[in-house]
Design a protein around this motif. Structure first.
Motif, PDB file in Angstrom:
ATOM      1  N   GLY A   1       0.169 -11.120  -3.870  1.00 39.89           N
ATOM      2  CA  GLY A   1      -0.849 -12.151  -3.776  1.00 39.89           C
ATOM      3  C   GLY A   1      -0.298 -13.371  -3.071  1.00 39.89           C
ATOM      4  O   GLY A   1       0.865 -13.406  -2.654  1.00 39.89           O
ATOM      5  N   CYS A   2      -1.129 -14.398  -2.941  1.00 37.79           N
ATOM      6  CA  CYS A   2      -0.733 -15.610  -2.224  1.00 37.79           C
ATOM      7  C   CYS A   2      -1.313 -16.830  -2.930  1.00 37.79           C
ATOM      8  O   CYS A   2      -2.513 -16.876  -3.232  1.00 37.79           O
ATOM      9  N   LEU A   3      -0.485 -17.824  -3.171  1.00 33.33           N
ATOM     10  CA  LEU A   3      -0.937 -19.078  -3.760  1.00 33.33           C
ATOM     11  C   LEU A   3      -1.746 -19.875  -2.742  1.00 33.33           C
ATOM     12  O   LEU A   3      -1.296 -20.086  -1.613  1.00 33.33           O
ATOM     13  N   ILE A   4      -2.938 -20.338  -3.140  1.00 37.48           N
ATOM     14  CA  ILE A   4      -3.708 -21.222  -2.256  1.00 37.48           C
ATOM     15  C   ILE A   4      -3.760 -22.646  -2.816  1.00 37.48           C
ATOM     16  O   ILE A   4      -4.140 -23.563  -2.098  1.00 37.48           O
ATOM     17  N   ASN A   5      -3.412 -22.815  -4.072  1.00 38.07           N
ATOM     18  CA  ASN A   5      -3.136 -24.134  -4.643  1.00 38.07           C
ATOM     19  C   ASN A   5      -2.311 -23.913  -5.910  1.00 38.07           C
ATOM     20  O   ASN A   5      -1.890 -22.785  -6.181  1.00 38.07           O
ATOM     21  N   ASP A   6      -2.087 -24.943  -6.684  1.00 34.80           N
ATOM     22  CA  ASP A   6      -1.187 -24.830  -7.829  1.00 34.80           C
ATOM     23  C   ASP A   6      -1.742 -23.956  -8.951  1.00 34.80           C
ATOM     24  O   ASP A   6      -0.989 -23.515  -9.825  1.00 34.80           O
ATOM     25  N   PHE A   7      -3.062 -23.702  -8.944  1.00 35.80           N
ATOM     26  CA  PHE A   7      -3.684 -22.934 -10.017  1.00 35.80           C
ATOM     27  C   PHE A   7      -4.207 -21.573  -9.585  1.00 35.80           C
ATOM     28  O   PHE A   7      -4.404 -20.702 -10.417  1.00 35.80           O
ATOM     29  N   PHE A   8      -4.473 -21.378  -8.284  1.00 32.63           N
ATOM     30  CA  PHE A   8      -5.198 -20.182  -7.853  1.00 32.63           C
ATOM     31  C   PHE A   8      -4.369 -19.296  -6.924  1.00 32.63           C
ATOM     32  O   PHE A   8      -3.671 -19.779  -6.027  1.00 32.63           O
ATOM     33  N   VAL A   9      -4.511 -17.990  -7.148  1.00 31.06           N
ATOM     34  CA  VAL A   9      -3.885 -16.956  -6.323  1.00 31.06           C
ATOM     35  C   VAL A   9      -4.988 -16.120  -5.704  1.00 31.06           C
ATOM     36  O   VAL A   9      -5.945 -15.725  -6.396  1.00 31.06           O
ATOM     37  N   ILE A  10      -4.876 -15.846  -4.405  1.00 32.33           N
ATOM     38  CA  ILE A  10      -5.835 -14.977  -3.725  1.00 32.33           C
ATOM     39  C   ILE A  10      -5.206 -13.606  -3.531  1.00 32.33           C
ATOM     40  O   ILE A  10      -4.009 -13.484  -3.255  1.00 32.33           O
ATOM     41  N   THR A  11      -5.998 -12.560  -3.727  1.00 32.64           N
ATOM     42  CA  THR A  11      -5.481 -11.197  -3.612  1.00 32.64           C
ATOM     43  C   THR A  11      -6.646 -10.256  -3.320  1.00 32.64           C
ATOM     44  O   THR A  11      -7.773 -10.672  -3.050  1.00 32.64           O
ATOM     45  N   SER A  12      -6.378  -8.961  -3.381  1.00 36.87           N
ATOM     46  CA  SER A  12      -7.395  -7.943  -3.129  1.00 36.87           C
ATOM     47  C   SER A  12      -8.190  -7.645  -4.395  1.00 36.87           C
ATOM     48  O   SER A  12      -7.649  -7.692  -5.511  1.00 36.87           O
ATOM     49  N   GLY A  13      -9.482  -7.319  -4.215  1.00 36.81           N
ATOM     50  CA  GLY A  13     -10.282  -6.909  -5.358  1.00 36.81           C
ATOM     51  C   GLY A  13      -9.737  -5.648  -6.011  1.00 36.81           C
ATOM     52  O   GLY A  13      -9.906  -5.438  -7.216  1.00 36.81           O
ATOM     53  N   LYS A  14      -9.084  -4.798  -5.223  1.00 39.63           N
ATOM     54  CA  LYS A  14      -8.510  -3.562  -5.774  1.00 39.63           C
ATOM     55  C   LYS A  14      -7.449  -3.855  -6.818  1.00 39.63           C
ATOM     56  O   LYS A  14      -7.207  -3.046  -7.722  1.00 39.63           O
ATOM     57  N   CYS A  15      -6.790  -5.012  -6.679  1.00 40.92           N
ATOM     58  CA  CYS A  15      -5.665  -5.326  -7.555  1.00 40.92           C
ATOM     59  C   CYS A  15      -6.100  -5.764  -8.947  1.00 40.92           C
ATOM     60  O   CYS A  15      -5.287  -5.746  -9.871  1.00 40.92           O
ATOM     61  N   VAL A  16      -7.351  -6.153  -9.103  1.00 40.59           N
ATOM     62  CA  VAL A  16      -7.794  -6.671 -10.391  1.00 40.59           C
ATOM     63  C   VAL A  16      -8.968  -5.876 -10.954  1.00 40.59           C
ATOM     64  O   VAL A  16      -9.669  -6.330 -11.852  1.00 40.59           O
ATOM     65  N   THR A  17      -9.180  -4.669 -10.414  1.00 37.59           N
ATOM     66  CA  THR A  17     -10.202  -3.774 -10.944  1.00 37.59           C
ATOM     67  C   THR A  17      -9.607  -2.379 -11.082  1.00 37.59           C
ATOM     68  O   THR A  17      -8.616  -2.031 -10.428  1.00 37.59           O
ATOM     69  N   SER A  18     -10.236  -1.572 -11.921  1.00 38.36           N
ATOM     70  CA  SER A  18      -9.812  -0.196 -12.089  1.00 38.36           C
ATOM     71  C   SER A  18     -10.385   0.656 -10.973  1.00 38.36           C
ATOM     72  O   SER A  18     -11.133   0.180 -10.124  1.00 38.36           O
ATOM     73  N   ARG A  19     -10.057   1.955 -10.978  1.00 36.88           N
ATOM     74  CA  ARG A  19     -10.605   2.867  -9.966  1.00 36.88           C
ATOM     75  C   ARG A  19     -12.132   2.910 -10.032  1.00 36.88           C
ATOM     76  O   ARG A  19     -12.797   3.131  -9.021  1.00 36.88           O
ATOM     77  N   GLY A  20     -12.687   2.700 -11.201  1.00 36.17           N
ATOM     78  CA  GLY A  20     -14.134   2.637 -11.344  1.00 36.17           C
ATOM     79  C   GLY A  20     -14.688   1.256 -11.065  1.00 36.17           C
ATOM     80  O   GLY A  20     -15.851   0.998 -11.302  1.00 36.17           O
ATOM     81  N   LYS A  21     -13.813   0.354 -10.565  1.00 35.61           N
ATOM     82  CA  LYS A  21     -14.173  -1.020 -10.205  1.00 35.61           C
ATOM     83  C   LYS A  21     -14.620  -1.833 -11.403  1.00 35.61           C
ATOM     84  O   LYS A  21     -15.419  -2.756 -11.294  1.00 35.61           O
ATOM     85  N   VAL A  22     -14.078  -1.494 -12.566  1.00 36.89           N
ATOM     86  CA  VAL A  22     -14.284  -2.309 -13.759  1.00 36.89           C
ATOM     87  C   VAL A  22     -13.186  -3.361 -13.789  1.00 36.89           C
ATOM     88  O   VAL A  22     -12.013  -3.032 -13.582  1.00 36.89           O
ATOM     89  N   PRO A  23     -13.511  -4.617 -14.029  1.00 38.32           N
ATOM     90  CA  PRO A  23     -12.495  -5.670 -13.995  1.00 38.32           C
ATOM     91  C   PRO A  23     -11.389  -5.451 -15.024  1.00 38.32           C
ATOM     92  O   PRO A  23     -11.649  -5.046 -16.167  1.00 38.32           O
ATOM     93  N   ARG A  24     -10.162  -5.707 -14.602  1.00 40.21           N
ATOM     94  CA  ARG A  24      -9.047  -5.703 -15.552  1.00 40.21           C
ATOM     95  C   ARG A  24      -9.168  -6.926 -16.456  1.00 40.21           C
ATOM     96  O   ARG A  24      -9.643  -7.976 -16.032  1.00 40.21           O
ATOM     97  N   ARG A  25      -8.706  -6.810 -17.669  1.00 39.29           N
ATOM     98  CA  ARG A  25      -8.669  -7.970 -18.555  1.00 39.29           C
ATOM     99  C   ARG A  25      -7.558  -8.906 -18.100  1.00 39.29           C
ATOM    100  O   ARG A  25      -6.442  -8.463 -17.814  1.00 39.29           O
ATOM    101  N   PRO A  26      -7.825 -10.198 -18.018  1.00 40.01           N
ATOM    102  CA  PRO A  26      -6.807 -11.135 -17.539  1.00 40.01           C
ATOM    103  C   PRO A  26      -5.489 -11.050 -18.290  1.00 40.01           C
ATOM    104  O   PRO A  26      -4.419 -11.228 -17.699  1.00 40.01           O
ATOM    105  N   ARG A  27      -5.548 -10.762 -19.587  1.00 41.29           N
ATOM    106  CA  ARG A  27      -4.312 -10.724 -20.354  1.00 41.29           C
ATOM    107  C   ARG A  27      -3.427  -9.536 -19.978  1.00 41.29           C
ATOM    108  O   ARG A  27      -2.286  -9.452 -20.412  1.00 41.29           O
ATOM    109  N   GLU A  28      -3.966  -8.613 -19.167  1.00 43.61           N
ATOM    110  CA  GLU A  28      -3.158  -7.491 -18.695  1.00 43.61           C
ATOM    111  C   GLU A  28      -2.336  -7.855 -17.461  1.00 43.61           C
ATOM    112  O   GLU A  28      -1.489  -7.077 -17.044  1.00 43.61           O
ATOM    113  N   LEU A  29      -2.606  -9.041 -16.886  1.00 48.41           N
ATOM    114  CA  LEU A  29      -1.996  -9.415 -15.615  1.00 48.41           C
ATOM    115  C   LEU A  29      -1.000 -10.555 -15.792  1.00 48.41           C
ATOM    116  O   LEU A  29      -1.167 -11.408 -16.669  1.00 48.41           O
ATOM    117  N   VAL A  30      -0.002 -10.568 -14.940  1.00 46.81           N
ATOM    118  CA  VAL A  30       0.937 -11.685 -14.875  1.00 46.81           C
ATOM    119  C   VAL A  30       1.308 -11.895 -13.416  1.00 46.81           C
ATOM    120  O   VAL A  30       1.416 -10.928 -12.643  1.00 46.81           O
TER     121      VAL A  30
END
Length: 295
Positions: A71-100
């Motif tokens: 991913g890439c930082l665009i400011n001190d709080f936000f990271v931009i990345t691909s939708g594939k990285c934060v959804t499952s194969r069925g395109k269901v959103p990952r829970r934020p607590r699963e990510l770091v």
């Protein structure tokens, strides 16, 4: 076969020595395995400080073995990345607590005093990504801001306009060295060239206006992003213009890599930033409804 192997290793050694001697006026360089080949690249690019590693919440055996996207930082709080990285194969959103998000280190495997492991408070995926498999873009909001006093952490500037086709660009990430190969240990930086939509449609008829394409600047060597680089930044003219969407150019000569244009989605990004993430509720409900309709 044995003689051929000796000759190959000898020529490879001569080539590395020649490259080192011809670039000895550049300090801070290292040999990076550029997706299947050896490529000499500078490691002192200032934009490297904006690149972050996306990981599952806990490592399985050692630090860094849970990296799956960039991913890439665009400011001190936000990271931009691909939708594939934060959804499952069925395109269901990952829970934020699963990510770091891990920032402040060029090494995927080693921690420094500036390495930060940042939990994610929410992930917002573009609403049209789930319907058409385009608009492959997402924003992650961190629970706490990155440390602005760290030299190895600094958000990337975004492009004010789309660069001209033919521009020399750089893509970064911790993806695989080659198709189905291991992940690289250190951040890789690959030189690519932005090509026209017409050139890209020869390979990808579904090319849309919100996509960008690049090919290797070397017409004979397979250099391009691989899995694990997905979501990583594409920099042209020292500014962020795209994020890795489809890594079809991995280890394939003259085959393009597809990116989502950050400039094209600027209004969506700015709207979400202005709302401070409030849009996440509407997006989450819409994605759940769509997932239900598809089952």
């Amino acid at each position: 076969m044995y003689i051929d192997l000796i000759l190959y290793n000898y020529l490879l050694l001569i080539g590395q020595v020649w490259c080192s001697s011809s670039n000895n006026n550049h300090s801070g360089r290292q040999i990076l395995k550029g997706k299947g080949i050896f490529a000499l690249k500078p490691v002192d690019l200032p934009l490297k400080t904006s690149v972050v590693s996306l990981r599952s919440r806990t490592a399985e055996a050692y630090f860094g073995d849970n990296h799956f996207c960039t991913g890439c930082l665009i400011n001190d709080f936000f990271v931009i990345t691909s939708g594939k990285c934060v959804t499952s194969r069925g395109k269901v959103p990952r829970r934020p607590r699963e990510l770091v998000v891990v920032s402040g280190s060029l090494s995927r495997l080693n921690q420094t005093r500036e390495t930060e492991k940042l939990p994610v408070s929410f992930a917002a995926v573009h609403p049209n990504y789930i319907m058409f498999n385009t608009n492959d873009i997402a924003l992650l909001k961190l629970k706490d801001p990155v440390n602005e006093n760290f030299q190895e952490t600094d958000p990337a500037p975004q492009a004010l306009s789309r660069p001209p086709y033919g521009s020399k660009c750089i893509v970064m990430g911790w993806g695989r060295k080659f198709a189905n190969g291991p992940l690289v240990s250190n951040l890789t930086m690959l030189e690519v060239q932005l090509i026209t939509p017409a050139q890209c449609r020869r390979f990808i008829p579904e090319m849309t206006d919100e996509m960008l394409c690049t090919v290797s600047r070397n017409n004979t060597l397979p250099v391009g992003p691989c899995p694990g680089d997905t979501g990583g930044p594409l920099f042209c003219n020292d500014a962020l213009i795209g994020i890795v969407s489809y890594t079809m150019g991995c280890s394939r000569v003259n085959f393009p890599t597809v990116y989502t244009s950050v400039f094209y989605h600027q209004l969506w990004i700015e709207d979400l930033l202005d709302r401070g993430g409030q849009q996440r509720i509407k997006l989450a409900i819409g994605m759940l409804i769509w997932s239900y309709m598809m089952t």
